[in-house]
Write an enzyme that holds these catalytic residues in place. Structure first.
Site, PDB file in Angstrom:
ATOM      1  N   CYS A 193      13.888  11.303   6.869  1.00 13.42           N
ATOM      2  CA  CYS A 193      13.662  11.112   8.306  1.00 13.42           C
ATOM      3  C   CYS A 193      14.927  11.209   9.132  1.00 13.42           C
ATOM      4  O   CYS A 193      14.914  11.718  10.239  1.00 13.42           O
ATOM      5  CB  CYS A 193      12.983   9.777   8.553  1.00 13.42           C
ATOM      6  SG  CYS A 193      13.957   8.358   8.007  1.00 13.42           S
ATOM      7  N   LYS A 217       0.872  -1.180   0.000  1.00 16.09           N
ATOM      8  CA  LYS A 217       0.000   0.000   0.000  1.00 16.09           C
ATOM      9  C   LYS A 217       0.910   1.231   0.000  1.00 16.09           C
ATOM     10  O   LYS A 217       1.474   1.606   1.023  1.00 16.09           O
ATOM     11  CB  LYS A 217      -0.907  -0.026   1.235  1.00 16.09           C
ATOM     12  CG  LYS A 217      -1.547   1.312   1.613  1.00 16.09           C
ATOM     13  CD  LYS A 217      -2.475   1.874   0.566  1.00 16.09           C
ATOM     14  CE  LYS A 217      -3.138   3.154   1.071  1.00 16.09           C
ATOM     15  NZ  LYS A 217      -2.183   4.303   1.168  1.00 16.09           N
ATOM     16  N   GLU A 274       9.259   2.270  11.151  1.00  8.26           N
ATOM     17  CA  GLU A 274      10.338   3.251  10.985  1.00  8.26           C
ATOM     18  C   GLU A 274       9.663   4.607  10.894  1.00  8.26           C
ATOM     19  O   GLU A 274       8.980   4.917   9.922  1.00  8.26           O
ATOM     20  CB  GLU A 274      11.158   2.939   9.738  1.00  8.26           C
ATOM     21  CG  GLU A 274      12.544   3.543   9.800  1.00  8.26           C
ATOM     22  CD  GLU A 274      12.776   4.526   8.677  1.00  8.26           C
ATOM     23  OE1 GLU A 274      12.839   5.730   8.996  1.00  8.26           O
ATOM     24  OE2 GLU A 274      12.890   4.106   7.526  1.00  8.26           O
ATOM     25  N   GLU A 308       9.628  17.414  14.517  1.00  6.01           N
ATOM     26  CA  GLU A 308      10.020  17.095  13.152  1.00  6.01           C
ATOM     27  C   GLU A 308       9.253  17.991  12.179  1.00  6.01           C
ATOM     28  O   GLU A 308       8.024  18.001  12.167  1.00  6.01           O
ATOM     29  CB  GLU A 308       9.733  15.629  12.835  1.00  6.01           C
ATOM     30  CG  GLU A 308      10.218  15.243  11.455  1.00  6.01           C
ATOM     31  CD  GLU A 308       9.979  13.769  11.137  1.00  6.01           C
ATOM     32  OE1 GLU A 308      10.881  13.146  10.566  1.00  6.01           O
ATOM     33  OE2 GLU A 308       8.886  13.263  11.450  1.00  6.01           O
TER      34      GLU A 308
END
Length: 509
Positions: free
Chosen positions: A312, A204, A278, A414
């Site tokens: 990331c 997906k 993750e 973030e």
């Protein structure tokens, strides 16, 4: 969110001129009506559509099915049938042969993958043109682990009298859910170990980037992988929720934001289902007093603002010694300001747009919060349209903030966009405390002329990966986060083990 984990330098797409006009692009996929189930492209059951938008222009250029629960049922059933068939009963070496053929087929599609990826999420072609080679490298690395699976693991009873044969079995049907920032490699990093282990999968992709992954599925089909082993469904985030909770899914592997990861972890815990997550990061680059700033400048963008800050692991907090703070700010400012921003289809572009309009607005909100809380922008700090020349698309000027304090939002949260914060520290102990004073723990860098001193600092950083004078990851070494950056690891034998379940057969001796 996350990143491309790449051992190799970024290369250019061989068939791409310096700048490509969108009007003459001929891509294999744009408006499609099908999903990949049971070894064939099949019309989706759901009738809703998801648009695909070029973030460099804001224009819709494609669309895919917004799949339904019935599409998920069909894909999972296909994977379940394949798992009951020959695939998990092949030898690991036989499955490795398929991985090697997939790698060859992926490389044949390198230019199409790059250009489709760039039109989906705005990654500059100088970045996306390395995606196929890196994906092929991941597949070949995991193929090399076939011998590990074939080795008979016999363990004697500690007190004698018997032994145990430890079997490594595939965990089953796996849901692979990937983000939009590196849509190819963050699927392949899951797909390769799952296939080698003998699992079957339902992929997906993120809703903004559903087309480039079709080229990976084409490569799988061209390599002759049996029907049902790999399935692809496209759709919005709600479809991911359906997939995660499907009763016939045995494992979930997800890369994406920490809030979504928490929901997946909660669902997987409720269902007693293994999960690899993750997630986000807010990593730090510690600049030791003896650092060579010229050398740091040469790797700064790749280590701290790769892919327009939409990576990331990058170290978006730069921790500079008070004795050299102004010097570090000047170097970082000059390096970021010199990176060309513009059309991501131009090979000279370093900084492209943010991937979506929503992310564009999020990044600008963080920029404004930095100003409001007293940080000082030394370059950038606006929507690029305000500077002229980039009136279309979702462009934010690459931004550096000085005079940043640890409590500020831009230092703690973030951002996932082209924003760097430079903080000041008095001594090494304070630098390490600042680096560890975060809810995340994914990446990090230490810059120093003394490798032993840098290694000692890296060893004290509470994070999953640290680079010394650069950052790159290694397909043969585990990559994973601590704390709010995730659960489990990808890459290395550890990443393969995530797709295995164990059985001990005991016998007397």
């Amino acid at each position: 969110m996350t990143s491309l984990h790449d051992q190799n330098s970024v290369t250019s797409a061989s068939a791409s001129p310096a700048s490509i006009a969108r009007g003459v692009l001929s891509l294999p996929y744009s408006n499609v009506d099908d999903v990949f189930v049971d070894g064939a492209w099949t019309p989706a059951i759901g009738t809703d559509r998801n648009p695909v938008t070029d973030p460099a222009t804001g224009e819709v250029w494609g669309s895919v099915p917004d799949g339904s629960a019935e599409d998920i049922d069909a894909a999972v059933a296909s994977a379940r049938r394949a798992f009951a068939g020959e695939w998990p009963r092949l030898t690991p070496t036989e499955r490795a042969g398929y991985l090697l053929r997939i790698a060859d087929e992926v490389e044949k599609r390198a230019t199409e993958i790059s250009l489709t990826n760039t039109r989906e999420n705005g990654s500059p072609v100088a970045e996306s043109s390395g995606a196929a080679a890196n994906a092929a490298g991941i597949l070949r690395y995991f193929a090399s682990l076939a011998g590990y699976l074939e080795h008979e693991d016999v363990r004697a009873f500690p007190r004698g009298g018997g032994e145990s044969i430890v079997r490594r079995d595939p965990v089953g049907v796996c849901a692979l859910i990937a983000p939009w920032n590196f849509p190819i490699n963050l699927v392949v990093s899951k797909l390769a170990p799952a296939l080698l282990a003998g699992c079957t999968v339902v992929i997906k992709p993120a809703s903004p980037t559903p087309l480039s992954i079709r080229l990976i599925v084409d490569a799988v089909a061209a390599a002759g992988v049996p029907a049902g082993v790999v399935n692809l469904i496209t759709g919005s985030g709600r479809l991911g929720d359906v997939l995660v909770r499907h009763p016939d899914v045995d494992k979930v592997a997800f890369t994406g934001s920490t809030p979504v990861g928490r929901r997946i972890a909660a669902a997987s815990g409720e269902l007693l289902r293994p999960v690899t997550l993750e997630l986000g990061g807010k990593s730090s680059a510690i600049v030791l007093p003896d650092a060579d700033l010229d050398a740091m400048s040469s790797v700064l963008i790749r280590s701290c603002m790769r892919n327009t800050g939409q990576t990331c692991y990058i170290s978006t907090r730069i921790l500079a010694p008070a004795s050299r703070y102004d010097e570090v700010v000047d170097m970082v400012t000059a390096t970021i300001a010199a990176g060309p921003q513009g059309d991501p289809l131009d090979q000279a572009t370093v900084f492209g747009p943010t991937a979506t309009e929503s992310q564009f607005r999020t990044v600008l909100d963080y920029v404004e919060s930095g100003r409001a809380e007293g940080a000082r922008p030394t370059t950038g700090g606006r929507a690029a349209s305000l500077a002229g020349g980039l009136e279309r698309g979702f462009f934010v000027e690459p931004t550096v903030f000085a005079d940043v304090e640890p409590w500020m939002r831009i230092s703690r949260e973030e951002i996932f966009g082209p924003v760097l914060s430079v903080l000041k520290y008095a001594d090494v102990d304070e630098a390490i405390a600042l680096a560890n004073n975060t809810e995340f723990g994914l990446g990090g860098v230490v810059f120093s002329g003394d490798e032993s001193a840098a290694f000692a600092v890296a060893d004290r950083m509470d994070t999953g990966s640290v680079g010394i004078n650069f950052f790159a990851s290694n397909h043969a070494a585990p990559f994973g986060g601590r704390h709010d950056s995730g659960l489990g690891t990808e890459y290395g034998i550890e990443g393969l083990n995530a797709y295995l379940t164990y059985k001990s057969i005991h016998r007397r001796k």
